[in-house]
Design an enzyme around this catalytic site. Structure first.
Site, PDB file in Angstrom:
ATOM      1  N   CYS A  97      23.262  66.504  38.506  1.00 33.79           N
ATOM      2  CA  CYS A  97      22.206  65.737  39.065  1.00 33.79           C
ATOM      3  C   CYS A  97      21.328  64.753  38.247  1.00 33.79           C
ATOM      4  CB  CYS A  97      21.701  67.285  38.775  1.00 33.79           C
ATOM      5  SG  CYS A  97      19.769  66.974  39.290  1.00 33.79           S
ATOM      6  N   CYS A 105      18.215  65.976  37.022  1.00 38.17           N
ATOM      7  CA  CYS A 105      17.736  66.963  35.975  1.00 38.17           C
ATOM      8  C   CYS A 105      18.641  68.150  35.972  1.00 38.17           C
ATOM      9  CB  CYS A 105      16.404  67.870  36.032  1.00 38.17           C
ATOM     10  SG  CYS A 105      16.433  67.895  37.758  1.00 38.17           S
ATOM     11  N   SER A 106      18.315  69.018  36.363  1.00 42.87           N
ATOM     12  CA  SER A 106      19.988  69.968  36.329  1.00 42.87           C
ATOM     13  C   SER A 106      20.046  71.575  37.217  1.00 42.87           C
ATOM     14  CB  SER A 106      19.291  70.944  35.094  1.00 42.87           C
ATOM     15  OG  SER A 106      18.831  71.342  34.757  1.00 42.87           O
ATOM     16  N   CYS A 107      19.866  70.470  38.101  1.00 41.84           N
ATOM     17  CA  CYS A 107      19.993  71.092  39.826  1.00 41.84           C
ATOM     18  C   CYS A 107      21.743  71.826  39.901  1.00 41.84           C
ATOM     19  CB  CYS A 107      20.030  70.399  41.644  1.00 41.84           C
ATOM     20  SG  CYS A 107      17.733  70.079  41.343  1.00 41.84           S
TER      21      CYS A 107
HETATM   22 FE    FE Z   1      18.071  68.252  39.732  1.00 37.69          FE
END
Ligand code: FE
Length: 199
Positions: A104, A107-109
């Site tokens: 991602c 961000c950190s999906c």
């Molecule tokens: Fe994300």
């Protein structure tokens, strides 16, 4: 706002998160108990084991594998796994000649219902930027050497789509049952930074 102790050794992001949590709590917008319950759920109850069950089933049931690749969300829900961050999961299959890996960049999906919470390296800015630019090098640094003729596809998660990699079934596992295959399916193999383990 009170000052928390030990600020020196904690990274700025952790401090900012703490400050934000405190502010939201003070304003009555966040219930810390509910927050903790969610984190505990995803850290302990939900984790990569769910994803491993999905993969093991796909390895042993061709009809399920077909459904999984066609509509990941629905096939995963068949096993009872659904919830936040799993509303639209797309499953991509690794083979001897094609390798999929997930990142991602924003961000950190991450697909929580099947993998739990993302590991810290997944949230690392270096992983997020470099995996897109030089996947073969980053994978090699993470211990996965792919032959030059293996085609690598990098999937960038968004708030809309979460990806799950269906790793290749390891050679020599033809005699194993679905149940016996589950422990071979690691979290990293479902993100695409490793292969499934060889028994
Ligand atoms: Fe994300």
């Amino acid at each position: 706002m009170t000052t928390t102790s030990g600020t020196a050794e904690r990274p700025p992001v952790a401090l900012r998160t703490e400050a934000l949590e405190q502010l939201l709590t003070e304003r009555g917008l966040l219930d810390p108990e509910a927050m903790n319950a969610i984190i505990t759920t995803y850290e302990t109850n939900v984790g990569p084991l769910n994803g491993a069950k999905v993969v093991a089933k796909a390895w042993t049931d061709p009809e399920y594998r077909r459904r999984l690749l066609e509509d990941g969300t629905a096939a995963i829900r068949e096993l009872g796994f659904e919830g936040p961050q799993g509303e639209h999961i797309v499953v991509v299959e690794n083979t001897a000649t094609t390798h999929n890996v997930v990142v991602c960049t924003l961000c950190s999906c991450y697909p929580w219902p099947v993998l739990g919470l993302p590991p810290s390296w997944y949230k690392d800015p270096a992983y997020r930027s470099r995996m897109v630019k030089e996947p073969r090098t980053v994978l090699s640094e993470m211990g996965l050497e792919l032959d030059d003729d293996v085609q690598i596809t990098v999937h960038d998660s968004t708030s809309e789509v979460r990806w799950l990699v269906l790793p290749e079934r390891p050679a020599g596992t033809e005699h194993l049952s679905e149940e016996d295959l589950v422990p071979l399916v690691t979290r990293d193999s479902m993100v695409g930074v490793a292969k499934a383990e060889v028994p």
